[in-house]
Scaffold this active site. Structure first.
Site, PDB file in Angstrom:
ATOM      1  N   GLY A   1      40.244 -15.850   6.466  1.00 39.51           N
ATOM      2  CA  GLY A   1      40.723 -16.403   5.204  1.00 39.51           C
ATOM      3  C   GLY A   1      42.224 -16.277   5.002  1.00 39.51           C
TER       4      GLY A   1
ATOM      5  N   SER B   1      39.879 -18.127  10.386  1.00 34.89           N
ATOM      6  CA  SER B   1      40.798 -19.245  10.189  1.00 34.89           C
ATOM      7  C   SER B   1      40.676 -20.348  11.248  1.00 34.89           C
ATOM      8  CB  SER B   1      42.249 -18.739  10.102  1.00 34.89           C
ATOM      9  OG  SER B   1      42.409 -17.891   8.971  1.00 34.89           O
TER      10      SER B   1
ATOM     11  N   GLY C   1      36.160 -21.067   5.518  1.00 39.33           N
ATOM     12  CA  GLY C   1      36.744 -22.080   4.627  1.00 39.33           C
ATOM     13  C   GLY C   1      36.601 -23.511   5.105  1.00 39.33           C
TER      14      GLY C   1
ATOM     15  N   GLU D   1      33.083  -8.744   5.294  1.00 38.70           N
ATOM     16  CA  GLU D   1      33.084  -8.714   3.820  1.00 38.70           C
ATOM     17  C   GLU D   1      31.937  -7.860   3.296  1.00 38.70           C
ATOM     18  OE1 GLU D   1      33.189 -12.967   3.383  1.00 38.70           O
ATOM     19  OE2 GLU D   1      35.247 -12.977   4.142  1.00 38.70           O
TER      20      GLU D   1
ATOM     21  N   HIS E   1      28.829  -8.841   8.530  1.00 38.72           N
ATOM     22  CA  HIS E   1      30.093  -9.526   8.240  1.00 38.72           C
ATOM     23  C   HIS E   1      31.075  -8.522   7.629  1.00 38.72           C
ATOM     24  CE1 HIS E   1      33.065 -12.252   6.621  1.00 38.72           C
ATOM     25  NE2 HIS E   1      32.567 -13.177   7.427  1.00 38.72           N
TER      26      HIS E   1
ATOM     27  N   GLU F   1      35.166 -11.433  14.795  1.00 38.21           N
ATOM     28  CA  GLU F   1      35.974 -11.900  13.665  1.00 38.21           C
ATOM     29  C   GLU F   1      36.995 -10.828  13.292  1.00 38.21           C
ATOM     30  OE1 GLU F   1      33.805 -15.156  11.264  1.00 38.21           O
ATOM     31  OE2 GLU F   1      33.286 -13.231  10.381  1.00 38.21           O
TER      32      GLU F   1
ATOM     33  N   TRP G   1      29.157 -20.423   4.527  1.00 39.76           N
ATOM     34  CA  TRP G   1      29.653 -20.937   3.241  1.00 39.76           C
ATOM     35  C   TRP G   1      30.041 -19.822   2.277  1.00 39.76           C
ATOM     36  CZ3 TRP G   1      25.764 -25.477   1.774  1.00 39.76           C
ATOM     37  CH2 TRP G   1      25.884 -26.487   2.743  1.00 39.76           C
ATOM     38  N   LYS G   2      29.677 -18.593   2.616  1.00 36.85           N
ATOM     39  CA  LYS G   2      29.982 -17.440   1.741  1.00 36.85           C
ATOM     40  C   LYS G   2      29.478 -17.733   0.315  1.00 36.85           C
ATOM     41  CE  LYS G   2      33.657 -16.188   4.887  1.00 36.85           C
ATOM     42  NZ  LYS G   2      34.955 -15.557   5.115  1.00 36.85           N
TER      43      LYS G   2
HETATM   44  P1  13P Z   1      37.633 -18.284   7.487  1.00 33.75           P
HETATM   45  O1  13P Z   1      37.263 -19.351   8.477  1.00 33.75           O
HETATM   46  O2  13P Z   1      37.713 -18.771   6.075  1.00 33.75           O
HETATM   47  O3  13P Z   1      38.816 -17.494   7.930  1.00 33.75           O
HETATM   48  O4  13P Z   1      36.388 -17.248   7.470  1.00 33.75           O
HETATM   49  C1  13P Z   1      35.899 -16.782   8.675  1.00 33.75           C
HETATM   50  C2  13P Z   1      34.641 -16.055   8.403  1.00 33.75           C
HETATM   51  O5  13P Z   1      34.639 -15.001   7.793  1.00 33.75           O
HETATM   52  C3  13P Z   1      33.382 -16.665   8.857  1.00 33.75           C
HETATM   53  O6  13P Z   1      32.320 -15.766   8.762  1.00 33.75           O
END
Ligand code: 13P
Length: 250
Positions: free
Chosen positions: A173, A213, A235, A97, A95, A167, A10-11
């Site tokens: 995203g 995605s 997302g 991010e 991750h 990933e 869910w970030k």
């Molecule tokens: P999205 O599905 O929004 O591209 O994000 C992928 C993600 O970073 C899951 O950890």
């Protein structure tokens, strides 16, 4: 036969009340699915309440990060012991991010992985290349290095309890998913790296997810691939679409 695993990351989304009302909808729709492992990873603020809401559910709960020290003067950090204390099942580490915005290194990922294993929380180890690394054809060596560093000093008996999530940063995203073939190619490569570090039997037991995605339109094709054992969804995991993605894994 590896059981597929779909995890929603869910970030930094959903307040506590949003988390609870969403999880109630998920619970109703996913309660009969036992063929697939399912988990959601809310923010720390919602973790305990979501876990309580899901206490007798097939949906498991994961954290999005952990710190590798046991306790002490580390303002703002959360320990593995704290996660275990509220029965958290999974924890995402490495991750992209966190690597990009919070300077998390392969060394940190390895220390976090060791700590999670100590507390019997399943680590979900994220790896993946950025667009310039893919365009310069260094993506395999980049991902190999991330795996080798993450698994440094990890005993073979723990490997099958780890989940790896491939990933590619350019797919996160952006709405640009890796093709099923690109995702399969890298997940197969990761399995070969694990095989060379341990052995084929161990490599065949580890679950490798794809993330980037993933949505209800592309999930089925990706999840059909022989070396892709699930999805880490960003997302689309914030919407009821997540239910369709889980169903695509059956
Ligand atoms: P999205 O599905 O929004 O591209 O994000 C992928 C993600 O970073 C899951 O950890």
């Amino acid at each position: 036969m590896r059981k597929k695993i779909i995890i929603g990351n869910w970030k930094m989304n959903n307040t506590l009340s949003e988390s609870i009302s969403f999880i109630q909808a998920l619970k109703k729709n996913l309660e009969n699915i036992l063929q697939v492992d399912i988990a959601v990873c809310p923010s720390y603020i919602s973790l305990n309440s979501v876990k309580e809401e899901l206490s007798s559910s097939n949906i498991k709960v994961g954290a999005q990060n952990v710190y590798f020290e046991d306790k002490g003067a580390y303002t703002g950090e959360i320990s593995a012991e704290m996660l275990k204390d509220i029965d958290i099942d999974y924890c995402i580490i490495g991750h992209s991010e966190r690597r990009q915005y919070f300077k998390e290194t392969d060394y940190d990922v390895n220390k976090k992985l060791i700590k999670l294993l100590e507390y019997e929380i399943t680590p979900v180890v994220c790896v993946g290349e950025n667009i310039s690394q893919r365009e310069s054809n260094t993506h395999f060596s980049i991902v190999k290095e991330q795996i080798v560093q993450a698994l440094n000093n990890i005993n073979s008996k723990h490997i099958s309890s780890i989940v790896i999530a491939y990933e590619p940063i350019w797919a996160i995203g952006t709405g640009i998913t890796a093709t099923a073939e690109q995702a399969e190619e890298m997940c197969n490569y990761i399995r070969n790296v694990v095989s060379s570090l341990y052995n084929k039997e161990i490599a065949d037991s580890i679950r490798i997810q794809y993330g980037g995605s993933v949505n209800s339109n592309n999930a089925r094709e990706i999840l059909m691939m022989p070396n892709i054992d699930g999805a880490l969804v960003g997302g689309a995991s914030l919407k009821e679409e997540f239910i369709d993605i889980v169903n695509s894994a059956i």
